[in-house]
Write a protein that holds these residues in place. Structure first.
Motif, PDB file in Angstrom:
ATOM      1  N   UNK A 386      44.135  68.663  17.411  1.00 55.33           N
ATOM      2  CA  UNK A 386      44.655  67.640  16.121  1.00 55.33           C
ATOM      3  C   UNK A 386      43.701  65.595  16.200  1.00 55.33           C
ATOM      4  N   UNK A 387      43.568  65.951  17.184  1.00 58.76           N
ATOM      5  CA  UNK A 387      42.947  64.396  17.584  1.00 58.76           C
ATOM      6  C   UNK A 387      41.402  64.753  16.594  1.00 58.76           C
ATOM      7  N   UNK A 388      41.598  63.411  16.357  1.00 56.41           N
ATOM      8  CA  UNK A 388      40.668  62.772  15.184  1.00 56.41           C
ATOM      9  C   UNK A 388      39.811  62.203  15.725  1.00 56.41           C
ATOM     10  N   UNK A 389      40.012  61.792  16.769  1.00 58.40           N
ATOM     11  CA  UNK A 389      39.038  61.956  17.451  1.00 58.40           C
ATOM     12  C   UNK A 389      38.209  61.940  18.577  1.00 58.40           C
ATOM     13  N   UNK A 390      38.435  63.558  18.248  1.00 59.68           N
ATOM     14  CA  UNK A 390      37.599  64.593  19.059  1.00 59.68           C
ATOM     15  C   UNK A 390      37.043  64.692  20.512  1.00 59.68           C
ATOM     16  N   UNK A 391      38.348  64.020  21.373  1.00 59.81           N
ATOM     17  CA  UNK A 391      38.576  63.486  22.806  1.00 59.81           C
ATOM     18  C   UNK A 391      39.302  64.818  23.226  1.00 59.81           C
ATOM     19  N   UNK A 392      40.052  65.087  24.482  1.00 61.87           N
ATOM     20  CA  UNK A 392      40.263  66.339  24.972  1.00 61.87           C
ATOM     21  C   UNK A 392      41.368  64.972  25.678  1.00 61.87           C
ATOM     22  N   UNK A 407      37.393  58.318  35.782  1.00 64.39           N
ATOM     23  CA  UNK A 407      37.522  59.724  34.941  1.00 64.39           C
ATOM     24  C   UNK A 407      37.506  59.599  33.547  1.00 64.39           C
ATOM     25  N   UNK A 408      38.564  59.152  33.566  1.00 67.97           N
ATOM     26  CA  UNK A 408      39.960  58.531  32.052  1.00 67.97           C
ATOM     27  C   UNK A 408      38.072  57.408  30.853  1.00 67.97           C
ATOM     28  N   UNK A 412      36.055  58.686  27.396  1.00 69.61           N
ATOM     29  CA  UNK A 412      36.166  58.019  25.838  1.00 69.61           C
ATOM     30  C   UNK A 412      37.850  57.585  25.731  1.00 69.61           C
ATOM     31  N   UNK A 413      38.172  57.207  27.362  1.00 70.56           N
ATOM     32  CA  UNK A 413      39.768  56.703  26.824  1.00 70.56           C
ATOM     33  C   UNK A 413      39.540  55.472  25.352  1.00 70.56           C
ATOM     34  N   UNK A 414      38.564  54.888  26.053  1.00 70.85           N
ATOM     35  CA  UNK A 414      38.693  53.704  24.347  1.00 70.85           C
ATOM     36  C   UNK A 414      38.227  53.751  23.161  1.00 70.85           C
ATOM     37  N   UNK A 415      37.699  55.367  22.885  1.00 77.47           N
ATOM     38  CA  UNK A 415      37.828  55.734  21.740  1.00 77.47           C
ATOM     39  C   UNK A 415      39.630  56.572  21.089  1.00 77.47           C
ATOM     40  N   UNK A 416      40.285  56.838  21.107  1.00 84.61           N
ATOM     41  CA  UNK A 416      41.711  57.122  21.616  1.00 84.61           C
ATOM     42  C   UNK A 416      41.795  55.896  20.568  1.00 84.61           C
ATOM     43  N   UNK A 417      42.794  56.455  19.010  1.00 89.64           N
ATOM     44  CA  UNK A 417      42.850  55.114  18.326  1.00 89.64           C
ATOM     45  C   UNK A 417      44.411  55.329  18.677  1.00 89.64           C
ATOM     46  N   UNK A 418      45.409  56.032  19.054  1.00 90.21           N
ATOM     47  CA  UNK A 418      46.989  55.538  19.376  1.00 90.21           C
ATOM     48  C   UNK A 418      47.331  56.561  18.183  1.00 90.21           C
ATOM     49  N   UNK A 419      47.019  57.113  17.933  1.00 90.44           N
ATOM     50  CA  UNK A 419      47.753  57.292  16.682  1.00 90.44           C
ATOM     51  C   UNK A 419      49.552  59.010  16.286  1.00 90.44           C
ATOM     52  N   UNK A 420      49.218  59.027  17.898  1.00 89.23           N
ATOM     53  CA  UNK A 420      50.243  60.047  18.312  1.00 89.23           C
ATOM     54  C   UNK A 420      50.505  61.628  17.824  1.00 89.23           C
ATOM     55  N   UNK A 421      49.106  61.668  17.420  1.00 90.41           N
ATOM     56  CA  UNK A 421      49.207  63.114  17.105  1.00 90.41           C
ATOM     57  C   UNK A 421      49.083  64.128  18.074  1.00 90.41           C
ATOM     58  N   UNK A 422      48.567  64.098  19.312  1.00 92.80           N
ATOM     59  CA  UNK A 422      48.132  64.887  20.110  1.00 92.80           C
ATOM     60  C   UNK A 422      50.526  64.793  21.371  1.00 92.80           C
ATOM     61  N   UNK A 431      55.184  62.053  26.402  1.00 90.46           N
ATOM     62  CA  UNK A 431      54.755  61.062  25.869  1.00 90.46           C
ATOM     63  C   UNK A 431      53.474  60.722  25.702  1.00 90.46           C
ATOM     64  N   UNK A 432      51.607  61.118  25.524  1.00 92.73           N
ATOM     65  CA  UNK A 432      50.289  61.266  26.177  1.00 92.73           C
ATOM     66  C   UNK A 432      50.302  60.062  25.639  1.00 92.73           C
ATOM     67  N   UNK A 433      50.629  59.276  24.290  1.00 93.12           N
ATOM     68  CA  UNK A 433      50.179  58.177  24.384  1.00 93.12           C
ATOM     69  C   UNK A 433      50.577  56.846  24.891  1.00 93.12           C
ATOM     70  N   UNK A 434      51.519  56.924  25.596  1.00 95.23           N
ATOM     71  CA  UNK A 434      52.176  55.567  26.648  1.00 95.23           C
ATOM     72  C   UNK A 434      51.288  56.159  27.495  1.00 95.23           C
ATOM     73  N   UNK A 435      50.665  56.988  28.146  1.00 92.12           N
ATOM     74  CA  UNK A 435      49.871  57.336  29.067  1.00 92.12           C
ATOM     75  C   UNK A 435      48.191  56.564  28.608  1.00 92.12           C
ATOM     76  N   UNK A 436      47.857  56.680  27.330  1.00 92.84           N
ATOM     77  CA  UNK A 436      46.841  55.802  27.224  1.00 92.84           C
ATOM     78  C   UNK A 436      46.735  54.920  27.112  1.00 92.84           C
ATOM     79  N   UNK A 437      47.457  53.542  26.456  1.00 92.54           N
ATOM     80  CA  UNK A 437      48.276  52.900  26.504  1.00 92.54           C
ATOM     81  C   UNK A 437      47.784  52.115  27.870  1.00 92.54           C
TER      82      UNK A 437
END
Length: 514
Positions: A386-392, A407-408, A412-422, A431-437
């Motif tokens: 479901x990732x719209x940015x084609x990340x892992x 490693x993060x 391409x961590x900064x390509x994450x748009x924090x949409x919350x789909x994952x 809570x994946x987006x919390x880790x990314x932020x």
């Protein structure tokens, strides 16, 4: 305006979710203006970038639209008085991000008259690009879709030729409907503003992306096109409602089939993407000489008694918005700025509305309570799908949980748009987006620290180089004097030089080091 296109003829971005929308609950109520509060808390910084310099003092009387700060460049955006009244002072007020922090605010006590500053005679829509951009910056224009990027900096840059301006009217978050209400009520202003922005960019075409569920918006643009877009450079395109098609890169991919490159910008493709509210505000600045002092805000959520949209002056406390919507309904657990997928929680309802405040979402305890505890990642791959940015996302999570920030970043961590789909589809409820932020914040802090260390190292090396040059110069002069003393004439010259230095000292003349 050409015929409206439909989503089936467009492109797709990877991933995404079909979510149940709740927009119409706030669109049923008429759009009304929120009453003026007792005090407006106007943050100096309502955009990405440094704040401007305050140019008013406590006790001063100001008029609506009067500048309160001065911008030195395109990265700074001035703020203006949201109404007429008296400046109480510059104080620290609650900020909505990061939660629990404060920010410098100019406190303005309204006088109840709302007297506007005298408008200059606007030269009109046909100004040259540089003049238009200066006026837009002076009017306090920043992205009103939520990102609050300085519009002048987006319009002016060393870009390739810009051929298309995209106006984003696709509100993909559930509950948010402020842009839909704006497009229903002021389609002509958006068309005019789009044409003004296109002129500032040198773009030949304006494409307005709306959701395929916005039938009333489509009819409003059709009715306004003949008057406000006579030569038809504006084109309305309906996109399929899939979250997060309202993201800048995702909308560009849907409309053009082209992907914004990694570490690139839409300008690299000859495109610029702005929000429809930004276009309407640009029209007000150029045509009426009215800076950005208000915006439409959606007040909705399961915890709101009477969901609605309101026209709100900037600096109004969120508490006043909630009260205007009939107050809360049920046990409120959380108030969010933005939508349920990517919004940010408010630490205090006394935080003020700023240029990027598009929605106040009130959630009850049952709306945010975890049904199941967080479990270990099972590497199911749903987040990747479901990732719209084609990340892992799962690999990013493992790297961040192990404090492997480099490693993060390589993932391409900064390509994450924090949409919350994952996080929405994760069967382990992580809570994946919390880790990314958090990871982005740590990397930014580390980058800032490394930049400070690099500047200190450069200063130290420059100082050492200057000291080495001075030492070499002193050695050269000493060697010259020693060579001169080897001859009788040189000795006499040195004596005469010493006598002359003594005379200069007696007269308080500057001594010649030579």
């Amino acid at each position: 305006m050409t015929d409206i296109e439909v989503g089936e003829h467009l492109y797709r971005f990877p991933g995404g979710l079909r979510l149940r929308h709740h927009k119409q609950v706030a669109c049923r109520a008429p759009l009304e203006r929120l009453p003026m509060p007792d005090a407006l808390w106007i943050p100096l910084r309502q955009h990405q970038g440094p704040p401007g310099e305050p140019i008013v003092e406590a006790g001063e009387t100001v008029l609506t639209g009067q500048p309160l700060t001065r911008a030195a460049d395109d990265r700074q955006v001035p703020v203006h008085a949201s109404t007429s009244g008296r400046i109480r002072g510059l104080v620290e007020g609650p900020a909505y991000w990061p939660p629990g922090t404060t920010a410098p605010c100019i406190v303005l006590e309204p006088d109840g008259h709302d007297r506007w500053i005298d408008a200059e005679d606007p030269p009109g829509r046909d100004e040259e690009a540089d003049s238009l951009i200066r006026r837009l910056r002076a009017g306090g224009l920043a992205g009103l879709g939520g990102a609050m990027f300085p519009t002048a900096a987006k319009l002016r840059g060393d870009w390739p030729e810009i051929h298309t301006l995209i106006l984003n009217g696709s509100e993909c978050e559930p509950y948010i409907s402020c842009d839909e209400m704006l497009m229903r009520e002021r389609p002509g202003a958006i068309l005019e503003g789009g044409r003004i922005l296109a002129r500032a960019l040198g773009a030949r075409e304006v494409v307005i992306g709306i959701e395929d569920q916005m039938g009333a918006v489509r009819r409003a643009f059709d009715a306004a096109a003949k008057e406000h877009d006579p030569d038809g450079i504006c084109r309305v395109v309906q996109v399929t409602t899939i979250y997060p098609e309202g993201g800048e890169k995702q909308l560009i991919q849907v409309l053009t089939g082209r992907e914004v490159p990694h570490d690139g910008l839409p300008q690299d493709l000859g495109l610029v993407c702005l929000n429809v509210a930004t276009a309407a505000a640009a029209r007000d600045i150029v045509v009426e000489d009215r800076p950005v002092v208000e915006r439409i805000v959606t007040i909705s959520g399961p915890g709101i008694a009477e969901p609605c949209n309101r026209i709100v002056r900037l600096g109004t406390p969120v508490r006043a918005l909630i009260e205007s919507a009939g107050g809360t309904s049920g046990d409120v657990d959380r108030v969010v700025v933005g939508g349920p997928m990517s919004g940010l929680p408010l630490a205090s309802v006394d935080a003020p509305v700023v240029k990027g405040t598009n929605c106040i979402l009130v959630l009850r305890e049952q709306d945010v309570r975890r049904i199941q505890p967080v479990m270990p990642c099972i590497n199911c791959g749903e987040c990747v799908r479901v990732c719209p940015a084609s990340l892992l996302p799962q690999q990013l999570f493992h790297a961040l949980r192990s404090d492997r920030l480099e490693d993060a970043a390589d993932l391409d961590l900064f390509d994450c748009i924090e949409c919350g789909c994952c996080a929405h589809v994760c069967p382990s409820h992580i809570p994946l987006v919390d880790y990314y932020r958090s990871g982005k914040g740590l990397l930014r802090a580390r980058g800032a620290e490394e930049a400070r260390a690099a500047r200190a190292r450069a200063r130290h090396e420059a100082r050492e180089q200057r000291e080495a040059q001075r030492a070499a110069e002193r050695r050269r002069r000493r060697e010259q004097r020693e060579r001169g003393l080897d001859s009788p004439d040189g000795a006499r010259d040195e004596v005469r030089a010493a006598v002359e230095r003594a005379r200069r000292t007696a007269r308080n003349d500057p001594e010649d080091d030579s």
